[in-house]
Design a protein around this motif. Structure first.
Motif, PDB file in Angstrom:
ATOM      1  N   LEU A 216       1.377 -52.376  -1.735  1.00 42.98           N
ATOM      2  CA  LEU A 216       2.796 -52.168  -1.456  1.00 42.98           C
ATOM      3  C   LEU A 216       3.359 -52.807  -0.103  1.00 42.98           C
ATOM      4  N   ALA A 217       2.611 -52.339   1.010  1.00 42.97           N
ATOM      5  CA  ALA A 217       3.094 -53.033   2.246  1.00 42.97           C
ATOM      6  C   ALA A 217       2.893 -54.369   2.328  1.00 42.97           C
ATOM      7  N   ARG A 218       1.886 -54.741   1.869  1.00 41.74           N
ATOM      8  CA  ARG A 218       1.632 -56.150   1.725  1.00 41.74           C
ATOM      9  C   ARG A 218       2.754 -57.123   0.991  1.00 41.74           C
ATOM     10  N   THR A 219       3.150 -56.360  -0.107  1.00 45.59           N
ATOM     11  CA  THR A 219       4.342 -57.000  -1.061  1.00 45.59           C
ATOM     12  C   THR A 219       5.751 -56.781  -0.065  1.00 45.59           C
ATOM     13  N   ARG A 220       5.960 -55.825   0.443  1.00 44.88           N
ATOM     14  CA  ARG A 220       6.978 -55.606   1.397  1.00 44.88           C
ATOM     15  C   ARG A 220       6.951 -56.959   2.469  1.00 44.88           C
ATOM     16  N   MET A 221       5.824 -57.076   2.973  1.00 43.20           N
ATOM     17  CA  MET A 221       5.841 -58.363   3.862  1.00 43.20           C
ATOM     18  C   MET A 221       6.135 -59.612   3.159  1.00 43.20           C
ATOM     19  N   ARG A 222       5.736 -59.933   2.025  1.00 41.95           N
ATOM     20  CA  ARG A 222       6.103 -60.838   1.352  1.00 41.95           C
ATOM     21  C   ARG A 222       7.556 -60.955   1.295  1.00 41.95           C
ATOM     22  N   GLN A 223       8.081 -59.825   0.628  1.00 40.56           N
ATOM     23  CA  GLN A 223       9.658 -59.423   0.695  1.00 40.56           C
ATOM     24  C   GLN A 223      10.229 -60.073   1.967  1.00 40.56           C
ATOM     25  N   TRP A 224       9.643 -59.659   3.127  1.00 41.89           N
ATOM     26  CA  TRP A 224      10.401 -60.258   4.329  1.00 41.89           C
ATOM     27  C   TRP A 224      10.345 -61.795   4.609  1.00 41.89           C
ATOM     28  N   LEU A 225       9.055 -62.150   4.250  1.00 43.46           N
ATOM     29  CA  LEU A 225       8.950 -63.649   4.451  1.00 43.46           C
ATOM     30  C   LEU A 225       9.727 -64.484   3.777  1.00 43.46           C
ATOM     31  N   SER A 226      10.122 -63.905   2.462  1.00 44.26           N
ATOM     32  CA  SER A 226      11.032 -64.541   1.431  1.00 44.26           C
ATOM     33  C   SER A 226      12.666 -64.643   2.135  1.00 44.26           C
ATOM     34  N   PHE A 227      12.916 -63.129   2.334  1.00 43.69           N
ATOM     35  CA  PHE A 227      14.141 -62.990   2.927  1.00 43.69           C
ATOM     36  C   PHE A 227      14.438 -63.777   4.406  1.00 43.69           C
ATOM     37  N   ILE A 228      13.533 -63.768   5.147  1.00 40.72           N
ATOM     38  CA  ILE A 228      13.838 -64.672   6.459  1.00 40.72           C
ATOM     39  C   ILE A 228      13.784 -66.117   6.062  1.00 40.72           C
ATOM     40  N   GLY A 229      12.975 -66.696   5.188  1.00 39.88           N
ATOM     41  CA  GLY A 229      12.937 -68.168   4.928  1.00 39.88           C
ATOM     42  C   GLY A 229      14.337 -68.376   3.989  1.00 39.88           C
ATOM     43  N   THR A 230      14.835 -67.596   3.097  1.00 37.16           N
ATOM     44  CA  THR A 230      16.205 -68.002   2.622  1.00 37.16           C
ATOM     45  C   THR A 230      17.327 -67.524   3.045  1.00 37.16           C
ATOM     46  N   GLU A 231      17.394 -66.197   3.211  1.00 40.12           N
ATOM     47  CA  GLU A 231      18.666 -65.511   3.816  1.00 40.12           C
ATOM     48  C   GLU A 231      18.888 -66.048   5.248  1.00 40.12           C
ATOM     49  N   LEU A 232      17.969 -65.966   6.040  1.00 38.59           N
ATOM     50  CA  LEU A 232      18.202 -66.473   7.235  1.00 38.59           C
ATOM     51  C   LEU A 232      17.978 -67.840   7.766  1.00 38.59           C
TER      52      LEU A 232
END
Ligand code: GSH
Length: 220
Positions: free
Chosen positions: A88-104
């Protein structure tokens, strides 16, 4: 492995990951306007779109996309714990990578850094800052890093937040983000990567005889 980068671009995250991992890597600089290496190789032969970063493995495989490269480096050096082990923590990390890449990276900073973007586009992008950065700040409350422990997602966020200083993005409403930037910069490998690329960025400006105006910005 070889990491293709441009100074202070998002590829800074991959350099930080290499340093934090203790990876044996060579770093090949791409000149943004010409999309050539400093010794004249056409970078489009590595990355057809001319986007940095690109990672070429020792076996000769080319990996594109920062999020993929960051995870690849982290997975090659598991002992450095740059990616969580727990699913789950690994998925959360991917969630952040995706957020940073797209939203920011793409939605907020790229239009602000692009000198050709119309003012209305810049205003629209800037209108996203409060909610997106507010979300980051909310998630940093009571934590040193996005996932508690440092991961490659923090390397990416560090590279992207750095562009605030050359855009109208004002981080002062979020002291927790400013403290986070300072905490990251206090990591020796982050500081080493940043100092090196800042120096290369100055040389890039000099190479193109650009007198840096206040708005001079690194490549997004
Ligand atoms: N989706 C790509 C985007 C990479 C990207 O936008 N790189 C920028 C530097 S931060 C770039 O090379 N821009 C040059 C251009 O747009 O021509 C990734 O995440 O790696």
């Amino acid at each position: 492995m070889k990491l293709y980068f441009s100074p202070l671009a998002c590829s800074l995250a991959s350099r930080i990951a290499c340093y934090e991992a203790g990876a044996e890597a060579s770093f090949i600089e791409i000149d943004p306007p010409t999309k050539k290496t400093l010794d004249g190789l056409d970078y489009r032969s590595v990355s057809a779109l001319g986007l940095v970063p690109a990672l070429v493995t020792d076996a000769g495989d080319t990996i594109l996309e920062n999020a993929a490269i960051l995870q690849h480096i982290a997975e090659l050096y598991p002992a450095r714990r740059l990616i969580p082990l727990e699913p789950l923590a690994r998925t959360r990390m991917r969630q952040w990578l995706s957020f940073i890449g797209t939203e920011l990276h793409k939605a907020l900073y790229v239009p602000l850094l692009d000198r050709k973007a119309p003012d209305a586009v810049k205003a629209y992008a800037l209108s996203k800052a409060e909610s997106r950065l507010g979300w980051v700040a909310q998630n940093l409350e009571g934590r040193d890093y996005l996932l508690g422990e440092f991961s490659v997602a923090d390397a990416y966020l560090f590279a992207v937040l750095n562009w605030s200083s050359v855009t109208p993005v004002d981080l002062s409403p979020w002291p927790v983000i400013k403290a986070y930037q300072a905490r990251l910069h206090a990591r020796p490998e982050v500081a080493r990567a940043f100092a090196h690329e800042r120096e290369l960025y100055s040389r890039e400006l000099a190479r193109h005889r650009v007198v840096a105006p206040p708005s001079a910005a690194p490549l997004p």
